[in-house]
Design an enzyme around this catalytic site. Structure first.
Site, PDB file in Angstrom:
ATOM      1  N   ASP A 200      49.097  40.832  48.970  1.00 29.93           N
ATOM      2  CA  ASP A 200      48.547  40.291  47.723  1.00 29.93           C
ATOM      3  C   ASP A 200      48.560  41.324  46.597  1.00 29.93           C
ATOM      4  O   ASP A 200      48.715  40.973  45.431  1.00 29.93           O
ATOM      5  CB  ASP A 200      47.112  39.806  47.968  1.00 29.93           C
ATOM      6  CG  ASP A 200      47.058  38.650  48.942  1.00 29.93           C
ATOM      7  OD1 ASP A 200      48.115  38.025  49.165  1.00 29.93           O
ATOM      8  OD2 ASP A 200      45.974  38.371  49.491  1.00 29.93           O
ATOM      9  N   GLY A 201      48.389  42.595  46.949  1.00 30.55           N
ATOM     10  CA  GLY A 201      48.408  43.639  45.927  1.00 30.55           C
ATOM     11  C   GLY A 201      49.738  43.733  45.205  1.00 30.55           C
ATOM     12  O   GLY A 201      49.786  44.107  44.032  1.00 30.55           O
ATOM     13  N   ASN A 297      43.085  38.484  39.183  1.00 30.09           N
ATOM     14  CA  ASN A 297      41.995  38.264  40.136  1.00 30.09           C
ATOM     15  C   ASN A 297      40.622  38.312  39.481  1.00 30.09           C
ATOM     16  O   ASN A 297      39.967  37.288  39.351  1.00 30.09           O
ATOM     17  CB  ASN A 297      42.069  39.289  41.274  1.00 30.09           C
ATOM     18  CG  ASN A 297      42.660  38.709  42.542  1.00 30.09           C
ATOM     19  OD1 ASN A 297      43.053  37.550  42.576  1.00 30.09           O
ATOM     20  ND2 ASN A 297      42.731  39.512  43.571  1.00 30.09           N
ATOM     21  N   ASP A 327      23.910  45.601  41.475  1.00 28.34           N
ATOM     22  CA  ASP A 327      25.050  46.501  41.637  1.00 28.34           C
ATOM     23  C   ASP A 327      26.165  46.206  40.646  1.00 28.34           C
ATOM     24  O   ASP A 327      27.052  47.038  40.445  1.00 28.34           O
ATOM     25  CB  ASP A 327      25.598  46.411  43.064  1.00 28.34           C
ATOM     26  CG  ASP A 327      24.739  47.184  44.052  1.00 28.34           C
ATOM     27  OD1 ASP A 327      23.814  47.886  43.599  1.00 28.34           O
ATOM     28  OD2 ASP A 327      24.974  47.080  45.262  1.00 28.34           O
TER      29      ASP A 327
END
Length: 456
Positions: A200-201, A297, A327
């Site tokens: 996917d990267g 994404n 966070d």
């Protein structure tokens, strides 16, 4: 004589229609005030009177109604469906028009790829530092260059890999390739379609190379997860040939257009008064540095290395929605909903759904749940004035940078999606990835219960 009498008659009739329309508007529920088209000189001279009357009518509306003015009406179509994506991808690819559209909107499941002209150039992107991909990369490039007579583009650092540069037989073929360097060479109008070898990267990296129109992307599953890579490399020759011939199913994966506005401290003229207060001199625009990104994404804003909670304000179309304490926060596309967002507790959204997802990361409030907003709205994230520390932002896991007081991040839906070529169709490919990669709803089935077992 005839022409002199006709103008007052026309003017009188149009004023009657206008006055009748105003009467209906005052007595009914219609609150919209529109300008009647020009039909004569008398109507033109009465424009000032009509505007004055329209202002008096608007004053009778409630405060809540008047707060949604023309700006809301102009934004309405954009908020419901998002900005209309481009339907041309690269120099030669476009979407095959379907005459059987419903309400002038083409069914996303019926979107298919076609070519204005036969494709002649292809960009091959290989996952770097992976020796197992050398043989597939070599076979694909030889097939495209020698068999299909296509111009092959590859990144320069790929050919500098020792495993590739040491192959003398393949080296003769690589001399025909066109090379480029990321962030230095523009290949936007040179590539007809893209082939990705990896996970996917690799697809995310291909998206980052094109800041506007993206050529069609064909992704082969040669990585670890492969949620976005539906093709198997075993039958690559027939599959690539089918794509070159056209008429393949595609899914338009929407991207986020992100604009980061940062205070440029170096260009500020700072003056210190007698009490030690720092004064800023100069125009605000000249003191700010703007950067723009296309994100497939997600955009992640987090607390970085600090031990304090992140404290950022979230605006939607100019209105403060909430302050995120925790966070961080994830702003993702439907494609990114199955990545970092789903790990943080968000829902999974099909890529054809026009939406933007907002997901908090470990929020300091149990009632802060992920939300989905319409595509096309404008989100803005800034550091809260009482924040104890700065924040950090990244785009698809890259270009990580610090966000300080005075900086802002503006996010909206991009008009340039990523046309991802499907193996079968958008629905089957997506659910196949859910089952194979994420093991969605996979469990051991219950045993069959016979009629004899029911007695016990």
């Amino acid at each position: 004589m005839t022409s002199e009498r006709s103008e007052p008659l026309i003017a009188h009739s149009c004023h009657l229609v206008y006055n009748s329309w105003l009467s209906e508007m005052e007595g009914g529920e219609e609150v919209r005030v529109e300008k009647t088209p020009y039909c004569c000189s008398t109507c033109d001279r009465g424009e000032v009177a009509r505007r004055s009357l329209a202002r008096r009518i608007r004053k009778t509306r409630s405060l809540s109604t008047s707060s949604v003015g023309s700006s809301f009406e102009n934004r309405r179509t954009q908020s419901l469906h998002g900005p209309t994506p481009v339907t041309t991808f690269g120099p030669k690819a476009c979407m095959l028009q379907n005459p059987n559209t419903v309400m002038h909107f083409q069914d996303p499941a019926s979107q298919r790829l076609t070519w204005n002209k036969p494709p002649k150039s292809v960009l091959v992107i290989k996952k770097i530092r992976d020796a197992s991909l050398f043989q597939p990369f070599k076979e694909l490039c030889i097939f495209l260059s020698e068999v299909k007579n296509m111009i092959v583009y590859v990144e320069k650092k790929i050919l500098e890999d020792p495993a590739i540069s040491a192959d003398e037989n393949f080296g003769a073929i690589t001399k025909k390739f066109c090379t480029f360097r990321e962030d230095l060479d523009d290949i936007s109008n040179r590539v007809d379609f893209i082939i990705c070898l990896g996970g996917d990267g690799t697809l995310l990296y291909a998206s980052s190379l094109f800041q506007e129109s993206v050529p069609p992307v064909m992704a082969f599953h040669l990585g670890s997860l492969g949620f976005l890579t539906p093709f198997k490399f075993d039958t690559y020759q027939s599959q690539v040939t089918q794509i070159i011939e056209g008429n393949a199913a595609i899914v338009l994966r929407s991207r986020l257009k992100v604009r980061v506005l940062k205070e440029n401290q170096e260009k500020k003229d700072r003056l210190v008064d007698k009490e030690g207060i720092i004064l800023t001199n100069g125009d605000n625009e000249s003191n700010q540095k703007a950067m723009q990104y296309q994100v497939l994404n997600e955009v992640v804003v987090d607390r970085g290395p600090s031990s304090y909670l992140s404290n950022v304000d979230l605006f939607l179309d100019g209105h403060l929605i909430t302050t995120v304490q925790g966070d961080g926060v994830i702003v993702s596309t439907p494609t990114g909903s199955t990545a970092y967002a789903v790990a943080a507790g968000a829902s999974m959204i099909h890529p054809n759904v026009p939406a933007i997802m907002i997901t908090p990361i470990c929020p300091h409030s149990l009632s802060f749940r992920p939300i989905v907003v319409p595509a096309g709205v404008e989100l803005k994230i800034t550091l809260s004035c009482d924040a104890r520390n700065t924040a950090w932002v990244s785009f698809d896991g890259r270009k990580r940078q610090e966000i300080c007081h005075g900086d802002s991040i503006t996010i909206t839906t991009s008009c340039f999606p990523v046309p991802s070529i499907c193996f079968r169709d958008p629905v089957n490919d997506w659910f196949e990835s859910l089952a194979q990669c994420l093991h969605w709803n996979v469990r051991k089935k219950q045993n069959y219960l016979s009629s004899e077992d029911e007695e016990y």
